[in-house]
Design a protein around this motif. Structure first.
Motif, PDB file in Angstrom:
ATOM      1  N   UNK A 266       0.666  -1.131  -0.039  1.00 42.83           N
ATOM      2  CA  UNK A 266       0.026   0.052   0.159  1.00 42.83           C
ATOM      3  C   UNK A 266       0.850   1.436   0.205  1.00 42.83           C
ATOM      4  N   UNK A 267       0.135   2.467   0.076  1.00 42.52           N
ATOM      5  CA  UNK A 267       0.904   3.646  -0.086  1.00 42.52           C
ATOM      6  C   UNK A 267       1.288   3.927   1.533  1.00 42.52           C
ATOM      7  N   UNK A 268       0.424   3.586   2.259  1.00 44.31           N
ATOM      8  CA  UNK A 268       0.709   3.600   3.794  1.00 44.31           C
ATOM      9  C   UNK A 268       0.481   2.395   4.494  1.00 44.31           C
ATOM     10  N   UNK A 269       1.571   1.888   5.148  1.00 45.79           N
ATOM     11  CA  UNK A 269       1.266   0.675   6.215  1.00 45.79           C
ATOM     12  C   UNK A 269       1.422   0.776   7.668  1.00 45.79           C
ATOM     13  N   UNK A 270       0.387   0.994   8.475  1.00 46.68           N
ATOM     14  CA  UNK A 270       0.700   1.317   9.848  1.00 46.68           C
ATOM     15  C   UNK A 270       0.779  -0.072  10.823  1.00 46.68           C
ATOM     16  N   UNK A 271       1.995  -0.305  11.106  1.00 49.28           N
ATOM     17  CA  UNK A 271       2.238  -1.538  11.945  1.00 49.28           C
ATOM     18  C   UNK A 271       2.120  -1.330  13.314  1.00 49.28           C
ATOM     19  N   UNK A 272       0.989  -1.750  14.168  1.00 53.29           N
ATOM     20  CA  UNK A 272       0.542  -1.626  15.417  1.00 53.29           C
ATOM     21  C   UNK A 272       1.003  -2.818  16.375  1.00 53.29           C
ATOM     22  N   UNK A 273       1.905  -2.831  17.159  1.00 56.07           N
ATOM     23  CA  UNK A 273       2.374  -4.109  18.041  1.00 56.07           C
ATOM     24  C   UNK A 273       2.917  -5.174  17.486  1.00 56.07           C
ATOM     25  N   UNK A 274       3.582  -4.918  16.317  1.00 54.55           N
ATOM     26  CA  UNK A 274       4.191  -6.007  15.424  1.00 54.55           C
ATOM     27  C   UNK A 274       5.742  -5.881  15.394  1.00 54.55           C
ATOM     28  N   UNK A 275       6.440  -7.022  15.841  1.00 53.16           N
ATOM     29  CA  UNK A 275       7.825  -6.907  16.200  1.00 53.16           C
ATOM     30  C   UNK A 275       8.444  -6.466  14.883  1.00 53.16           C
ATOM     31  N   UNK A 291       4.607   3.214   8.928  1.00 54.48           N
ATOM     32  CA  UNK A 291       4.496   3.683  10.253  1.00 54.48           C
ATOM     33  C   UNK A 291       4.553   2.452  11.210  1.00 54.48           C
ATOM     34  N   UNK A 292       5.444   2.559  12.158  1.00 52.19           N
ATOM     35  CA  UNK A 292       5.319   1.550  13.196  1.00 52.19           C
ATOM     36  C   UNK A 292       5.227   2.118  14.401  1.00 52.19           C
ATOM     37  N   UNK A 293       4.081   1.613  15.174  1.00 49.53           N
ATOM     38  CA  UNK A 293       3.913   1.922  16.692  1.00 49.53           C
ATOM     39  C   UNK A 293       4.205   0.584  17.515  1.00 49.53           C
ATOM     40  N   UNK A 294       5.462   0.797  18.552  1.00 44.35           N
ATOM     41  CA  UNK A 294       5.702  -0.395  19.397  1.00 44.35           C
ATOM     42  C   UNK A 294       6.178   0.072  20.446  1.00 44.35           C
ATOM     43  N   UNK A 295       6.014  -0.433  21.773  1.00 45.73           N
ATOM     44  CA  UNK A 295       6.585   0.121  22.855  1.00 45.73           C
ATOM     45  C   UNK A 295       8.082  -0.152  23.055  1.00 45.73           C
ATOM     46  N   UNK A 296       8.553  -1.045  22.314  1.00 44.70           N
ATOM     47  CA  UNK A 296      10.098  -1.250  22.338  1.00 44.70           C
ATOM     48  C   UNK A 296      10.903  -0.850  21.518  1.00 44.70           C
ATOM     49  N   UNK A 297      11.634   0.135  21.727  1.00 43.38           N
ATOM     50  CA  UNK A 297      12.280   0.951  20.903  1.00 43.38           C
ATOM     51  C   UNK A 297      13.520   0.074  20.031  1.00 43.38           C
ATOM     52  N   UNK A 298      13.712  -1.089  20.579  1.00 42.03           N
ATOM     53  CA  UNK A 298      14.441  -1.891  19.893  1.00 42.03           C
ATOM     54  C   UNK A 298      13.962  -2.769  18.662  1.00 42.03           C
ATOM     55  N   UNK A 307       8.529   6.205   9.701  1.00 39.28           N
ATOM     56  CA  UNK A 307       8.148   6.795  10.788  1.00 39.28           C
ATOM     57  C   UNK A 307       7.814   6.118  11.932  1.00 39.28           C
ATOM     58  N   UNK A 308       8.678   6.158  13.073  1.00 40.89           N
ATOM     59  CA  UNK A 308       8.275   5.135  14.316  1.00 40.89           C
ATOM     60  C   UNK A 308       7.913   5.975  15.424  1.00 40.89           C
ATOM     61  N   UNK A 309       6.774   5.333  16.158  1.00 45.38           N
ATOM     62  CA  UNK A 309       6.310   6.017  17.441  1.00 45.38           C
ATOM     63  C   UNK A 309       6.637   4.986  18.350  1.00 45.38           C
ATOM     64  N   UNK A 310       7.359   5.279  19.323  1.00 46.52           N
ATOM     65  CA  UNK A 310       7.911   4.345  20.529  1.00 46.52           C
ATOM     66  C   UNK A 310       6.558   4.739  21.721  1.00 46.52           C
ATOM     67  N   UNK A 311       5.849   3.843  21.918  1.00 45.40           N
ATOM     68  CA  UNK A 311       4.757   4.041  22.916  1.00 45.40           C
ATOM     69  C   UNK A 311       3.873   2.858  22.995  1.00 45.40           C
ATOM     70  N   UNK A 312       2.931   3.077  23.683  1.00 44.68           N
ATOM     71  CA  UNK A 312       1.612   2.128  23.686  1.00 44.68           C
ATOM     72  C   UNK A 312       0.764   2.425  22.723  1.00 44.68           C
ATOM     73  N   UNK A 313       0.323   1.355  21.980  1.00 51.76           N
ATOM     74  CA  UNK A 313      -0.491   1.465  20.887  1.00 51.76           C
ATOM     75  C   UNK A 313      -1.888   1.834  21.346  1.00 51.76           C
ATOM     76  N   UNK A 314      -2.303   1.455  22.586  1.00 54.70           N
ATOM     77  CA  UNK A 314      -3.629   1.661  22.939  1.00 54.70           C
ATOM     78  C   UNK A 314      -4.014   3.226  23.347  1.00 54.70           C
ATOM     79  N   UNK A 315      -2.876   3.766  23.556  1.00 52.12           N
ATOM     80  CA  UNK A 315      -2.809   5.502  23.637  1.00 52.12           C
ATOM     81  C   UNK A 315      -2.852   6.085  22.225  1.00 52.12           C
ATOM     82  N   UNK A 316      -2.042   5.405  21.598  1.00 58.58           N
ATOM     83  CA  UNK A 316      -1.571   6.285  20.177  1.00 58.58           C
ATOM     84  C   UNK A 316      -2.598   6.245  19.114  1.00 58.58           C
ATOM     85  N   UNK A 317      -3.162   4.952  18.828  1.00 58.39           N
ATOM     86  CA  UNK A 317      -4.083   4.495  17.924  1.00 58.39           C
ATOM     87  C   UNK A 317      -5.383   5.467  17.886  1.00 58.39           C
TER      88      UNK A 317
END
Ligand SMILES: Cc1cc2nc3c(=O)[nH]c(=O)nc-3n(C[C@H](O)[C@H](O)[C@H](O)COP(=O)(O)OP(=O)(O)OC[C@H]3O[C@@H](n4cnc5c(N)ncnc54)[C@H](O)[C@@H]3O)c2cc1C
Length: 330
Positions: A266-275, A291-298, A307-317
């Motif tokens: 796709x043009x945009x893939x938002x991965x939430x809680x995927x390692x 775009x990745x949303x994950x609480x583990x910066x590693x 674009x990476x967002x380090x944090x809790x997906x339940x707050x960010x989404x």
């Protein structure tokens, strides 16, 4: 001598699929390079009305395989008339979308035609000897293979949806329509499609979606996918999932992205809680923006993310959903 660039069109609910427009546009470009004709085959029932669109996107000829027994796709029903037509006309290049239908139909057809098939290609070009050169990711996207067909014809390839550009349609463009005589015996079709059940959600097909919102084990349960569905509804996307999610029974396998699931681009893939395991990346790393949303910066997913967002997906989404709502309302 084999001549011409041909595309097998795919339609859904009476509309030509987007990947077919990509294939026709790519086919037009290849045909111009080798100075040959470009033809499209439309199999189905009542498909005559779809021919004009194929001319607008670059076809010189359209072959209609119109038969009541081709209303729903079945390999048995489609392969024989396609084989007969292709065998008789000997095109040099044959392209189709790497959709579920394309993945089911083309291996059987290439075996009947005794030619090679390059699947899920992300690029098609003509080499110095006027042969097709197909580009396809291999080893879960770790390497890129260039495929040529030194001898066998047609040079047969399926293309990954959403990768190739669709040309600008020329509504004044016309071409020749050829109605193919078929002698399909319904008794030879061993599969009966009894019912097609549409999946819930936006109705956007995962493989062709321009925006995919995917959830992994970090979603913590099936019920939490509601927040991804809300985001996906707002942006007009489709919801995908990692294999862990499918194995846990939180989502159906048809939504799995990856090596043993669907390949999306796709043009945009938002991965939430995927390692970001290699097998998951194999199915989405050709997306334009990740775009990745994950609480583990590693987490490995950040290595491929734009674009990476380090944090809790339940707050960010939910925040993303609200922000998209506001922006799109403007
Ligand atoms: C042969 C084979 C084929 C495979 N095919 C596929 C395939 O097609 N597709 C596929 O996906 N996998 C496939 N796999 C499995 C793959 O190796 C991984 O096991 C799987 O992708 C991991 O899924 P996951 O990222 O959802 O889970 P995990 O690896 O467990 O990752 C969960 C992530 O969620 C994050 N997280 C947790 N809670 C939160 C929170 N509240 N907010 C934000 N982040 C959070 C964690 O930090 C972690 O990074 C295959 C494996 C094999 C061996």
């Amino acid at each position: 001598m084999a001549k011409g660039v041909w595309v097998i069109a795919e339609q859904k609910d009476g509309n030509i699929r987007r990947v077919t427009l990509e294939a026709v546009s790519a086919g037009r470009g290849l045909a111009d390079k080798v100075n040959e004709e470009m033809a499209v085959i439309i199999p189905g029932t009542g498909v005559e009305g779809l021919a004009d669109e194929m001319f607008h996107y670059g076809a010189d000829k359209v072959y209609l395989i119109d038969d009541p027994s081709l209303k729903e796709y079945t390999a048995d029903g489609y392969i024989t008339p396609l084989f007969n037509l292709i065998n008789e006309n000997q095109p040099s290049i044959l392209i189709m979308g790497a959709t579920s239908e394309g993945k089911d139909l083309t291996p059987g057809l290439s075996a009947r035609l005794k030619t090679g098939l390059a699947t899920d290609c992300t690029g098609l070009d003509i080499d110095g000897q006027a042969r097709l050169e197909a580009i396809r990711p291999v080893y879960a996207g770790k390497a890129i293979a260039k495929v040529i067909w030194p001898e066998s014809r047609p040079q047969m390839a399926t293309i990954r949806p959403n990768v190739m550009k669709i040309g600008t349609p020329d509504k004044g463009r016309k071409g020749g329509v050829i109605k193919v005589e078929t002698t399909i015996n319904p008794g030879d079709i061993r599969t009966t499609v009894k019912e097609i059940v549409k999946s819930a959600g936006t109705g956007v097909d995962l493989a062709e979606a321009r925006i995919v919102v995917s959830g992994g084990r970090g979603m913590k349960g099936a019920e939490n996918f509601k927040i991804l569905e809300e985001l996906s509804d707002v942006v007009g996307g489709a919801v995908g999932a990692s294999r862990s999610v499918v194995d846990a029974g939180w989502r159906d396998h048809q939504f799995q992205v990856g090596q043993t699931g669907k390949t999306v681009s796709p043009d945009l893939y938002i991965a939430c809680g995927i390692s970001g395991a290699i097998q998951h990346l194999a199915g989405m790393s050709s997306s334009k923006y990740i775009v990745a949303i994950n609480k583990d910066p590693e987490a490995n997913i950040f290595k491929v993310a734009d674009y990476g967002i380090v944090g809790d997906l339940f707050e960010i989404v939910p925040v993303l959903t609200e922000e998209f709502k506001k922006i799109l309302a403007e």
